[in-house]
Write a protein that holds these residues in place. Structure first.
Motif, PDB file in Angstrom:
ATOM      1  N   VAL A 117       8.262 -10.375   5.866  1.00  0.00           N
ATOM      2  CA  VAL A 117       6.963  -9.834   6.237  1.00  0.00           C
ATOM      3  C   VAL A 117       5.849 -10.512   5.443  1.00  0.00           C
ATOM      4  O   VAL A 117       6.073 -11.121   4.400  1.00  0.00           O
ATOM      5  CB  VAL A 117       6.903  -8.304   6.019  1.00  0.00           C
ATOM      6  CG1 VAL A 117       8.000  -7.606   6.791  1.00  0.00           C
ATOM      7  CG2 VAL A 117       6.992  -7.954   4.525  1.00  0.00           C
ATOM      8  N   GLY A 118       4.645 -10.343   5.963  1.00  0.00           N
ATOM      9  CA  GLY A 118       3.462 -10.912   5.334  1.00  0.00           C
ATOM     10  C   GLY A 118       2.378 -11.069   6.370  1.00  0.00           C
ATOM     11  O   GLY A 118       2.633 -11.023   7.576  1.00  0.00           O
ATOM     12  N   GLU A 119       1.153 -11.276   5.910  1.00  0.00           N
ATOM     13  CA  GLU A 119       0.038 -11.412   6.839  1.00  0.00           C
ATOM     14  C   GLU A 119       0.117 -12.739   7.581  1.00  0.00           C
ATOM     15  O   GLU A 119       0.859 -13.646   7.196  1.00  0.00           O
ATOM     16  CB  GLU A 119      -1.282 -11.330   6.057  1.00  0.00           C
ATOM     17  CG  GLU A 119      -1.445 -12.413   5.008  1.00  0.00           C
ATOM     18  CD  GLU A 119      -2.613 -12.142   4.081  1.00  0.00           C
ATOM     19  OE1 GLU A 119      -3.481 -11.323   4.442  1.00  0.00           O
ATOM     20  OE2 GLU A 119      -2.666 -12.750   3.001  1.00  0.00           O
ATOM     21  N   SER A 120      -0.655 -12.872   8.651  1.00  0.00           N
ATOM     22  CA  SER A 120      -0.678 -14.098   9.436  1.00  0.00           C
ATOM     23  C   SER A 120      -1.088 -15.276   8.557  1.00  0.00           C
ATOM     24  O   SER A 120      -2.015 -15.172   7.742  1.00  0.00           O
ATOM     25  CB  SER A 120      -1.664 -13.961  10.600  1.00  0.00           C
ATOM     26  OG  SER A 120      -1.251 -12.956  11.489  1.00  0.00           O
ATOM     27  N   GLY A 121      -0.378 -16.393   8.719  1.00  0.00           N
ATOM     28  CA  GLY A 121      -0.696 -17.591   7.957  1.00  0.00           C
ATOM     29  C   GLY A 121      -0.021 -17.690   6.610  1.00  0.00           C
ATOM     30  O   GLY A 121      -0.246 -18.656   5.872  1.00  0.00           O
ATOM     31  N   CYS A 122       0.852 -16.716   6.280  1.00  0.00           N
ATOM     32  CA  CYS A 122       1.482 -16.733   4.957  1.00  0.00           C
ATOM     33  C   CYS A 122       2.673 -17.684   4.885  1.00  0.00           C
ATOM     34  O   CYS A 122       3.174 -17.968   3.798  1.00  0.00           O
ATOM     35  CB  CYS A 122       1.901 -15.331   4.542  1.00  0.00           C
ATOM     36  SG  CYS A 122       3.312 -14.675   5.473  1.00  0.00           S
ATOM     37  N   GLY A 123       3.161 -18.165   6.037  1.00  0.00           N
ATOM     38  CA  GLY A 123       4.284 -19.105   6.029  1.00  0.00           C
ATOM     39  C   GLY A 123       5.574 -18.555   6.605  1.00  0.00           C
ATOM     40  O   GLY A 123       6.602 -19.234   6.573  1.00  0.00           O
ATOM     41  N   PHE A 179       9.951  -0.198   0.174  1.00  0.00           N
ATOM     42  CA  PHE A 179       8.884   0.555   0.825  1.00  0.00           C
ATOM     43  C   PHE A 179       8.480   1.783   0.015  1.00  0.00           C
ATOM     44  O   PHE A 179       7.307   2.151  -0.013  1.00  0.00           O
ATOM     45  CB  PHE A 179       9.318   0.971   2.229  1.00  0.00           C
ATOM     46  CG  PHE A 179       9.153  -0.113   3.265  1.00  0.00           C
ATOM     47  CD1 PHE A 179       9.688  -1.377   3.060  1.00  0.00           C
ATOM     48  CD2 PHE A 179       8.480   0.130   4.438  1.00  0.00           C
ATOM     49  CE1 PHE A 179       9.559  -2.386   4.005  1.00  0.00           C
ATOM     50  CE2 PHE A 179       8.333  -0.867   5.408  1.00  0.00           C
ATOM     51  CZ  PHE A 179       8.876  -2.118   5.183  1.00  0.00           C
ATOM     52  N   ASP A 180       9.452   2.421  -0.643  1.00  0.00           N
ATOM     53  CA  ASP A 180       9.156   3.632  -1.408  1.00  0.00           C
ATOM     54  C   ASP A 180       8.616   3.333  -2.799  1.00  0.00           C
ATOM     55  O   ASP A 180       7.816   4.112  -3.334  1.00  0.00           O
ATOM     56  CB  ASP A 180      10.421   4.490  -1.536  1.00  0.00           C
ATOM     57  CG  ASP A 180      10.863   5.082  -0.205  1.00  0.00           C
ATOM     58  OD1 ASP A 180      10.047   5.099   0.737  1.00  0.00           O
ATOM     59  OD2 ASP A 180      12.035   5.496  -0.101  1.00  0.00           O
ATOM     60  N   HIS A 181       9.039   2.217  -3.384  1.00  0.00           N
ATOM     61  CA  HIS A 181       8.623   1.901  -4.751  1.00  0.00           C
ATOM     62  C   HIS A 181       8.230   0.421  -4.872  1.00  0.00           C
ATOM     63  O   HIS A 181       8.884  -0.344  -5.595  1.00  0.00           O
ATOM     64  CB  HIS A 181       9.752   2.234  -5.733  1.00  0.00           C
ATOM     65  CG  HIS A 181      10.239   3.641  -5.642  1.00  0.00           C
ATOM     66  ND1 HIS A 181       9.505   4.715  -6.091  1.00  0.00           N
ATOM     67  CD2 HIS A 181      11.391   4.151  -5.131  1.00  0.00           C
ATOM     68  CE1 HIS A 181      10.183   5.838  -5.869  1.00  0.00           C
ATOM     69  NE2 HIS A 181      11.319   5.518  -5.292  1.00  0.00           N
ATOM     70  N   ALA A 191      -1.840  -0.722   4.792  1.00  0.00           N
ATOM     71  CA  ALA A 191      -2.411  -1.146   6.078  1.00  0.00           C
ATOM     72  C   ALA A 191      -1.551  -0.704   7.251  1.00  0.00           C
ATOM     73  O   ALA A 191      -2.041  -0.562   8.374  1.00  0.00           O
ATOM     74  CB  ALA A 191      -2.577  -2.667   6.096  1.00  0.00           C
ATOM     75  N   ALA A 192      -0.247  -0.494   6.999  1.00  0.00           N
ATOM     76  CA  ALA A 192       0.685  -0.115   8.078  1.00  0.00           C
ATOM     77  C   ALA A 192       0.686   1.377   8.343  1.00  0.00           C
ATOM     78  O   ALA A 192       1.249   1.829   9.337  1.00  0.00           O
ATOM     79  CB  ALA A 192       2.104  -0.569   7.716  1.00  0.00           C
ATOM     80  N   GLU A 193       0.062   2.159   7.463  1.00  0.00           N
ATOM     81  CA  GLU A 193       0.072   3.620   7.639  1.00  0.00           C
ATOM     82  C   GLU A 193      -0.852   4.054   8.762  1.00  0.00           C
ATOM     83  O   GLU A 193      -1.846   3.398   9.045  1.00  0.00           O
ATOM     84  CB  GLU A 193      -0.351   4.296   6.316  1.00  0.00           C
ATOM     85  CG  GLU A 193       0.674   4.118   5.203  1.00  0.00           C
ATOM     86  CD  GLU A 193       0.240   4.760   3.901  1.00  0.00           C
ATOM     87  OE1 GLU A 193      -0.945   5.217   3.829  1.00  0.00           O
ATOM     88  OE2 GLU A 193       1.035   4.814   2.958  1.00  0.00           O
ATOM     89  N   HIS A 197       5.071  -9.028  11.226  1.00  0.00           N
ATOM     90  CA  HIS A 197       3.945  -8.513  10.442  1.00  0.00           C
ATOM     91  C   HIS A 197       3.915  -6.986  10.493  1.00  0.00           C
ATOM     92  O   HIS A 197       3.117  -6.360   9.797  1.00  0.00           O
ATOM     93  CB  HIS A 197       2.620  -9.054  11.001  1.00  0.00           C
ATOM     94  CG  HIS A 197       2.294  -8.509  12.369  1.00  0.00           C
ATOM     95  ND1 HIS A 197       2.822  -9.043  13.518  1.00  0.00           N
ATOM     96  CD2 HIS A 197       1.533  -7.455  12.747  1.00  0.00           C
ATOM     97  CE1 HIS A 197       2.391  -8.354  14.554  1.00  0.00           C
ATOM     98  NE2 HIS A 197       1.615  -7.383  14.120  1.00  0.00           N
ATOM     99  N   ASP A 198       4.797  -6.399  11.315  1.00  0.00           N
ATOM    100  CA  ASP A 198       4.827  -4.952  11.515  1.00  0.00           C
ATOM    101  C   ASP A 198       5.857  -4.326  10.575  1.00  0.00           C
ATOM    102  O   ASP A 198       7.058  -4.352  10.827  1.00  0.00           O
ATOM    103  CB  ASP A 198       5.173  -4.650  12.972  1.00  0.00           C
ATOM    104  CG  ASP A 198       4.991  -3.173  13.331  1.00  0.00           C
ATOM    105  OD1 ASP A 198       5.123  -2.329  12.421  1.00  0.00           O
ATOM    106  OD2 ASP A 198       4.733  -2.874  14.509  1.00  0.00           O
ATOM    107  N   LEU A 199       5.380  -3.726   9.512  1.00  0.00           N
ATOM    108  CA  LEU A 199       6.286  -3.160   8.512  1.00  0.00           C
ATOM    109  C   LEU A 199       7.049  -1.955   9.033  1.00  0.00           C
ATOM    110  O   LEU A 199       8.167  -1.676   8.579  1.00  0.00           O
ATOM    111  CB  LEU A 199       5.513  -2.792   7.244  1.00  0.00           C
ATOM    112  CG  LEU A 199       5.336  -3.934   6.225  1.00  0.00           C
ATOM    113  CD1 LEU A 199       4.327  -4.958   6.745  1.00  0.00           C
ATOM    114  CD2 LEU A 199       4.895  -3.402   4.878  1.00  0.00           C
ATOM    115  N   ASN A 200       6.484  -1.228   9.975  1.00  0.00           N
ATOM    116  CA  ASN A 200       7.188  -0.080  10.531  1.00  0.00           C
ATOM    117  C   ASN A 200       8.438  -0.521  11.294  1.00  0.00           C
ATOM    118  O   ASN A 200       9.491   0.120  11.208  1.00  0.00           O
ATOM    119  CB  ASN A 200       6.255   0.708  11.448  1.00  0.00           C
ATOM    120  CG  ASN A 200       5.113   1.359  10.690  1.00  0.00           C
ATOM    121  OD1 ASN A 200       5.322   1.979   9.652  1.00  0.00           O
ATOM    122  ND2 ASN A 200       3.904   1.210  11.199  1.00  0.00           N
TER     123      ASN A 200
END
Length: 254
Positions: free
Chosen positions: A45-51, A238-240, A252-254, A208-211
């Protein structure tokens, strides 16, 4: 023998780009290492353009890596053996519409990997196409249809089938559900999970969707500016979360 199916060590993928009047080096992937166990789904996972996508393409040598090593079942993947290795490592791309040949039928598209990666008779090809369509949930009448005659979900099932038909051990799924609406997305995620259970396939699941990642993955890598900044079991990460960037992604995913 290694306990891992895939071992990536110090992977680097640099590109020469032009910025104004200067040539610059873009470090799209910079010293990335990770492993994937047999039957495991590893999230990236990661934002767009992170590789993220570049990691997947470099893993399969769709890009020739600038540095580092990729091992599959303990054997290093090189230019000399990549054709053989690609039958074991397949990729499903983000946009099914642009991934499929618009002038070819579903049956032809599914049979093409068999023509590329092995020598199969017409009867064997027909049998495996029929079996693959059944596995991915495509109705038999879809066999003679063109991609534009299918729904978005059906097109993605064709893409998954084309990857699956050569019996790979690893599938790199690059944003494989992001172009689909929520209902179809859930169906494709269920399909991916079922294929893992039934066939023992491993996945590198790029998203990019953590859910979605939380729902389907065992472990997760968090990527930022070409590097892995955090990794661990999905629930623990995700919890810690330990890194501020990971906390920002989760918020941002909440």
């Amino acid at each position: 023998m290694s306990e891992y199916l895939v071992e990536v060590e110090h992977l680097k993928q640099y590109f020469q780009v032009r910025s104004g009047f200067k040539n610059m080096t873009l470090k799209a992937v910079d010293d990335v290492s990770f492993c994937i166990k047999p039957g495991e789904t590893l999230g990236l996972v990661g934002e767009s353009g992170c590789g993220k996508t570049t990691v997947g393409r470099s893993l399969l040598h769709l890009y020739d890596p600038t540095g580092g090593t990729v091992r599959f079942e303990g054997e290093e993947v090189t230019k000399k053996n990549i054709q053989r290795m690609r039958a074991k490592m397949q990729m499903v791309f983000q946009d099914p519409a642009s991934s499929l040949n618009p002038s070819r039928t579903v049956g032809w598209i599914l049979a093409e990997p068999l023509r590329i990666y092995g020598k199969y008779g017409k009867e064997e090809i027909a049998r495996r196409v029929e079996r693959t369509m059944e596995l991915v949930g495509l109705d038999p009448e879809c066999r003679d249809r063109l991609p534009h005659q299918l729904s978005g979900g059906q097109r993605q099932r064709v893409c998954i089938g084309a990857a699956l038909i050569v019996h790979p051990q690893l599938i790199v799924a690059d944003e494989a559900v992001s172009a689909l609406d929520v209902t179809i997305q859930a169906q494709i995620l269920q399909l991916i999970a079922r294929l893992r259970r039934e066939l023992g396939i491993s996945y590198l699941f790029i998203s990019h969707d953590l859910n979605v990642v939380y729902e389907i993955c065992d472990r997760c890598l968090v990527m930022h500016h070409g590097r892995i900044v955090e990794q661990g079991p999905v629930e623990e990460l995700f919890d810690h979360p330990k890194e501020e960037y990971t906390r920002q992604l989760l918020a941002a995913a909440e």
